[in-house]
Design an enzyme around this catalytic site. Structure first.
Site, PDB file in Angstrom:
ATOM      1  N   GLU A   1       0.811  -1.216   0.000  1.00 32.70           N
ATOM      2  CA  GLU A   1       0.000   0.000   0.000  1.00 32.70           C
ATOM      3  C   GLU A   1       0.848   1.270   0.000  1.00 32.70           C
ATOM      4  O   GLU A   1       0.422   2.306  -0.506  1.00 32.70           O
ATOM      5  CB  GLU A   1      -0.975   0.009   1.178  1.00 32.70           C
ATOM      6  CG  GLU A   1      -2.104  -1.021   1.068  1.00 32.70           C
ATOM      7  CD  GLU A   1      -1.726  -2.403   1.558  1.00 32.70           C
ATOM      8  OE1 GLU A   1      -0.537  -2.636   1.909  1.00 32.70           O
ATOM      9  OE2 GLU A   1      -2.610  -3.280   1.609  1.00 32.70           O
TER      10      GLU A   1
ATOM     11  N   PHE B   1     -11.151  -8.025  14.033  1.00 34.70           N
ATOM     12  CA  PHE B   1     -10.062  -8.427  13.159  1.00 34.70           C
ATOM     13  C   PHE B   1      -9.765  -7.302  12.149  1.00 34.70           C
ATOM     14  O   PHE B   1     -10.674  -6.817  11.480  1.00 34.70           O
ATOM     15  CB  PHE B   1     -10.418  -9.722  12.420  1.00 34.70           C
ATOM     16  CG  PHE B   1      -9.341 -10.160  11.463  1.00 34.70           C
ATOM     17  CD1 PHE B   1      -8.081 -10.524  11.936  1.00 34.70           C
ATOM     18  CD2 PHE B   1      -9.570 -10.179  10.092  1.00 34.70           C
ATOM     19  CE1 PHE B   1      -7.078 -10.904  11.059  1.00 34.70           C
ATOM     20  CE2 PHE B   1      -8.564 -10.554   9.210  1.00 34.70           C
ATOM     21  CZ  PHE B   1      -7.329 -10.919   9.692  1.00 34.70           C
ATOM     22  N   GLN B   2      -8.540  -6.915  12.068  1.00 30.33           N
ATOM     23  CA  GLN B   2      -8.068  -5.849  11.167  1.00 30.33           C
ATOM     24  C   GLN B   2      -8.772  -4.516  11.400  1.00 30.33           C
ATOM     25  O   GLN B   2      -8.965  -3.739  10.479  1.00 30.33           O
ATOM     26  CB  GLN B   2      -8.175  -6.281   9.706  1.00 30.33           C
ATOM     27  CG  GLN B   2      -7.216  -7.417   9.403  1.00 30.33           C
ATOM     28  CD  GLN B   2      -7.042  -7.690   7.918  1.00 30.33           C
ATOM     29  OE1 GLN B   2      -7.963  -7.483   7.143  1.00 30.33           O
ATOM     30  NE2 GLN B   2      -5.873  -8.155   7.528  1.00 30.33           N
TER      31      GLN B   2
ATOM     32  N   LYS C   1     -17.656  -1.670   6.328  1.00 27.71           N
ATOM     33  CA  LYS C   1     -18.051  -2.674   5.347  1.00 27.71           C
ATOM     34  C   LYS C   1     -19.560  -2.683   5.136  1.00 27.71           C
ATOM     35  O   LYS C   1     -20.044  -2.817   4.008  1.00 27.71           O
ATOM     36  CB  LYS C   1     -17.554  -4.056   5.811  1.00 27.71           C
ATOM     37  CG  LYS C   1     -17.494  -5.075   4.681  1.00 27.71           C
ATOM     38  CD  LYS C   1     -16.730  -6.329   5.082  1.00 27.71           C
ATOM     39  CE  LYS C   1     -16.775  -7.351   3.955  1.00 27.71           C
ATOM     40  NZ  LYS C   1     -16.044  -8.586   4.308  1.00 27.71           N
TER      41      LYS C   1
ATOM     42  N   MET D   1      24.050   9.862   1.935  1.00 32.09           N
ATOM     43  CA  MET D   1      23.839  11.144   2.593  1.00 32.09           C
ATOM     44  C   MET D   1      24.151  11.054   4.088  1.00 32.09           C
ATOM     45  O   MET D   1      24.718  11.978   4.683  1.00 32.09           O
ATOM     46  CB  MET D   1      22.406  11.642   2.374  1.00 32.09           C
ATOM     47  CG  MET D   1      22.172  13.063   2.844  1.00 32.09           C
ATOM     48  SD  MET D   1      23.332  14.233   2.151  1.00 32.09           S
ATOM     49  CE  MET D   1      22.415  14.825   0.742  1.00 32.09           C
TER      50      MET D   1
HETATM   51  C1  TPP Z   1      12.398   6.156   5.196  1.00 37.32           C
HETATM   52  C2  TPP Z   1      13.666   6.844   5.510  1.00 37.32           C
HETATM   53  N1  TPP Z   1      14.528   6.297   6.374  1.00 37.32           N
HETATM   54  C3  TPP Z   1      15.693   6.918   6.647  1.00 37.32           C
HETATM   55  C4  TPP Z   1      16.002   8.114   6.071  1.00 37.32           C
HETATM   56  C5  TPP Z   1      17.296   8.840   6.416  1.00 37.32           C
HETATM   57  N2  TPP Z   1      18.156   8.969   5.236  1.00 37.32           N
HETATM   58  C6  TPP Z   1      18.210  10.093   4.496  1.00 37.32           C
HETATM   59  S1  TPP Z   1      19.232   9.966   3.180  1.00 37.32           S
HETATM   60  C7  TPP Z   1      19.682   8.404   3.614  1.00 37.32           C
HETATM   61  C8  TPP Z   1      20.661   7.633   2.796  1.00 37.32           C
HETATM   62  C9  TPP Z   1      20.131   7.258   1.488  1.00 37.32           C
HETATM   63  O1  TPP Z   1      21.007   6.331   0.919  1.00 37.32           O
HETATM   64  P1  TPP Z   1      20.824   5.897  -0.575  1.00 37.32           P
HETATM   65  O2  TPP Z   1      19.434   5.540  -0.861  1.00 37.32           O
HETATM   66  O3  TPP Z   1      21.836   4.866  -0.904  1.00 37.32           O
HETATM   67  O4  TPP Z   1      21.114   7.239  -1.388  1.00 37.32           O
HETATM   68  P2  TPP Z   1      22.444   8.125  -1.440  1.00 37.32           P
HETATM   69  O5  TPP Z   1      22.388   9.132  -0.354  1.00 37.32           O
HETATM   70  O6  TPP Z   1      23.593   7.212  -1.293  1.00 37.32           O
HETATM   71  O7  TPP Z   1      22.385   8.763  -2.790  1.00 37.32           O
HETATM   72  C10 TPP Z   1      19.009   8.005   4.771  1.00 37.32           C
HETATM   73  C11 TPP Z   1      19.193   6.708   5.424  1.00 37.32           C
HETATM   74  C12 TPP Z   1      15.049   8.670   5.199  1.00 37.32           C
HETATM   75  N3  TPP Z   1      15.232   9.838   4.616  1.00 37.32           N
HETATM   76  N4  TPP Z   1      13.911   8.000   4.916  1.00 37.32           N
END
Ligand code: TPP
Lengths: 196, 588
Positions: B73, B135-136, B185, B499
């Protein structure tokens, strides 16, 4: 800016879940609601919330904007204490025997504007309607005699400057509303009544 | 409050419904009729017990409504977001109760903060079971209250036409946002006398657009006309307001340099002579520094997010601020406006344009150019023309630009690749940059790209995703396999959660704590879903493979191995002012 007590008056549709929508606007920002009352208003089918918080005006103004942003909110106003007429109601339950013997009940009723609303053999319930200090004062008086239960209602308030909501509502009903229905005419002007 | 469930009938000027034939239909049929009446063609969804009556009705509507069965979803809602972002239509989602509905939460929060119009219909347990831990059963209304523009639980079928009419009206009008309609429902099954569907265009307690105050427009024009160094910053409001033309006319007449937020990107072509680049933490050098040198700052349809402003007490303190926004609660929220221009910018911009003088600011614009040159010399040149053999993310975007001529829809995930893509991508058309700006939702890009491909099939859709983010929602390759939207997937693989690694390097003494992420053989994974792919790491392969990918008739997955520890610069380090933007690691 100094924090002070503000009373927020919100006119809304009567919709389930709206109470929660409004409450989380405060809780999300870790703002404590001192008192919250929901009631009918002067207009049939329009609900009225009265919310008391302690905050700076800037914060209160932003909160009102967030409240007004909710689909089912018609209007939000905020006011300082001198701009409203307000009351809170308190109930005090005390043991009848002690009170009857040791307290000059008549003096109590006169001085504190209390009413005895229930008198039974085992307990008596007094009621005081007034401002916070007034309801607080009676607690102090009754505590030595064994205050069994105490409860105070939320604040209800009337805005001194308000003409009520009948006329405003008409504007809301129109597709092309008057300016007041849409936004705050006092924006950036320190008017007494803030409305958005 | 008393517990009467009642939907207020809209204002009194409503024309009386033409006497239509009243027929008995189920609540489920009423839902689908509502969608058709609202012009919906595409639904992203996933069935389950509590929404089965609607799916049963859908069986008879499958020629009229294109239902895309996603794999999760979260995929459905991000797809609906991508769909809405490129088409300006409301994205529609179906999900079942309980886990189906809770899987929508991330997308709702994302759509709420990025003002994306959605109507999500969730199934709910029978009304008589509400509150029994059936349920659910989950309390979907209360879970979604803070992350929806409006939500409502329907327990009686007769409410469905008016509630859905309200839902679409609220989702798309004013500042758009997501709406959840939770239907028990029994209401889906229940038959009622259906008198036809009537669109909603007025709710008395809801003002989608504040009234425009001429006085403020005049004050704003005066400030602009007196300015020596005016600067326009704009956000998605220009796109959501369908005001790209009005916006261009305004800046072109007034001659004011203009910078975009990540959400406003593509509202004007990226090579517009007055376009001076992107704002924000990884935005361009000039617009960040000169925010603190302009004398009048004109903010259009943007909300001064902290990623744009950096430290607020060091943000544009010298400037008079004019703020144009449709949402009154945005005025003064973060940055105090000298002149607030409340209203729909499609209306306010032309009013302002009429009052501003035709001007040019050659010296002021030269300042932007000078900063641009400095950024070019210290950052951009090396990123786009690396002196080493190792590929950079920037050169991938550069080659992509050359091949798409800026006509592609670019969908990005979250992280370094997102910032690099948004820094370097070229756009000619509005609604081309789809990204999770406010929430920063990893896993957004793949499903959003699927939705975008359905939302505007006339343009190529390119998803640019990190190796981390791709693994968050890669199950949606199954949706591509089955429903064949044309999505070109580029994974920029730096073998790190890049990042986060960058921050650990810059601000946590290079203590690389759980950012080292291993990946499956992405090409093999894609192959398993019947999607052709290729992995490259050499420069000579880049151009031909990108060209081959774009020529591929259907979807394609391209993995590009890029430098492991490359950083995104410039950067406004957290907690610093925009003028303290740094160009390289040594300056952090
Ligand atoms: C759902 C979620 N979990 C954690 C983060 C924190 N976060 C921001 S950027 C990042 C790294 C992303 O790594 P990648 O997808 O390999 O992309 P890159 O930065 O290497 O281009 C994380 C973990 C987030 N933004 N969203």
């Amino acid at each position: 800016m100094l924090k002070q007590e503000y009373t927020i008056t919100v006119y809304t549709e009567n919709q389930i879940g709206l109470l929660n929508r409004i409450a989380i606007i405060f809780s999300r920002r870790k703002i404590n609601i001192e008192s919250l009352n929901t009631s009918p208003s002067e207009v049939d089918s329009v609900h009225r919330f009265t919310i008391v918080i302690n905050e700076t005006e800037e914060v209160v103004r932003k909160l009102c904007r967030q409240i007004e942003k909710q689909v089912e909110v018609l209007k939000a106003y905020y006011n300082t204490l001198d701009e409203i007429v307000w009351q809170e109601l308190a109930l005090y339950k005390v043991p009848t025997d002690i009170i009857a013997e040791e307290v000059k009940v008549e003096r109590l009723l006169r001085e504190y504007g209390a009413k005895a609303i229930v008198i039974r053999k085992d307990y008596t319930v007094f009621e005081v309607t007034g401002h916070r200090e007034e309801t607080d004062n009676l607690i102090k008086v009754l505590e030595p005699y064994g205050l069994i239960e105490f409860v105070r209602s939320a604040r209800v308030a009337i805005i001194k400057d308000s003409d009520g909501f009948h006329e405003k509502l008409k504007e809301f009903e129109y597709r092309e509303p008057g300016e007041d229905a849409s936004e705050n005419e006092y924006l950036n002007e320190n008017e007494k009544v803030f409305s958005m | 409050m008393d517990t009467v469930q009642e939907i207020k009938t809209p204002g009194k000027e409503h024309p009386a419904t033409p006497a239509k034939e009243v027929r008995e239909v189920s609540g489920s049929v009423a839902v689908l009729e509502a969608l058709l009446a609202e012009g919906v063609e595409t639904i992203f969804g996933y069935p389950g017990g509590a929404i089965m009556p609607i799916y049963d009705a859908l069986y008879d509507y499958r020629e009229k409504l294109n239902h895309i069965l996603v794999r999760h979803e979260q995929g459905a809602i991000h797809a609906a977001q991508g769909f809405a972002r490129v088409s300006r239509n409301v994205g529609v989602v179906f999900a079942t109760s309980g886990p189906g509905a809770t899987n929508l939460v991330t997308g709702l929060a994302d759509a709420m903060i990025d003002s994306t119009p959605l109507v999500c219909v969730t199934g709910q347990v029978f009304a008589h079971l509400l509150g029994t831990d059936a349920f659910q059963e989950t309390d979907v209304i209360n879970i979604t209250t803070p992350i929806t523009k409006w939500n409502y639980q329907v327990t009686d079928a007769s409410e469905i036409p008016s509630v859905l009419a309200k839902a679409f009206y609220i989702a798309r009008s004013g500042r758009p946002g997501p709406v959840v309609i939770d239907i028990t429902k029994n209401a889906q099954i229940q038959k009622f006398s259906y008198a036809g569907y009537q669109k909603c265009d007025h709710i008395r307690s809801y003002r989608p657009k504040p009234i425009v105050r001429k006085k403020y427009v005049e004050e704003a024009a005066k400030l602009i006309n007196e300015a020596e160094r005016p600067f326009v910053i704009f956000g998605q409001g220009v796109i959501l307001g369908n005001a790209e033309v009005e916006f261009r006319k305004f800046i072109e007449k007034a001659g004011i340099p203009s910078a975009w937020t990540i959400m406003g990107m593509s509202a004007i072509p990226t090579d517009h002579p007055l376009g001076v680049g992107m704002l924000g933490m990884h935005g361009n050098y000039g617009p960040n520094v000169l925010t603190n040198e302009c004398d009048v700052l004109i903010a259009v349809g943007m909300r001064f997010d902290d990623r744009v402003t950096g430290r607020l007490d060091k943000y544009a303190k010298q400037a008079k601020v004019i703020h144009l926004d449709i949402d009154p609660s945005e005025i003064d929220k973060n940055v105090k406006a000298t002149v607030p221009v409340w209203g729909d910018c499609k209306e306010t911009l032309p009013m302002l344009t009429a009052l501003v003088e035709q001007k040019l600011y050659p010296q002021w614009i030269q300042r932007f150019r000078d900063f641009q040159q400095k950024e070019e010399d210290q950052v951009i040149h090396e990123e786009l023309n690396p002196s080493t053999d190792i590929l950079t993310m920037g050169e991938v975007i550069k080659e992509l630009n050359a091949l798409t001529n800026g006509d592609a829809i670019v969908v990005t995930d979250v992280g370094q690749h997102q910032m690099v893509a948004c820094r370097y991508a070229k756009f000619n058309q509005s609604k081309s940059n789809v990204t999770s700006g406010g929430l920063g939702t990893m896993g957004y890009a793949l499903p959003a790209a699927i939705g975008a491909a359905f939302g505007d099939p006339s343009r190529p859709t390119v998803a640019i995703i990190g190796d981390g983010g791709f693994q968050m929602t890669l199950q949606e390759l199954g949706t591509i396999m089955q429903f064949k939207p044309h999505v070109k997937i580029i994974i920029l693989n730096n073998q790190f959660l890049g990042m986060v690694r960058q921050w650990q390097q810059l601000f946590h003494e290079k203590r690389y704590s759980f950012v080292d992420i291993t990946s499956p053989d992405f090409v093999q994974v894609a192959k398993g879903f019947g999607i052709p792919g290729k992995s490259i790491s050499k420069r000579e392969d880049l151009k031909p493979t990108l060209a081959a990918m774009l020529n591929e008739p259907g979807s394609f997955l391209l993995e590009v191995m890029v430098g492991k520890e490359n950083n995104v610069f410039p950067m406004v380090p957290q907690g610093r002012g925009v003028a303290e933007i740094v160009l390289c690691r040594e300056d952090v």
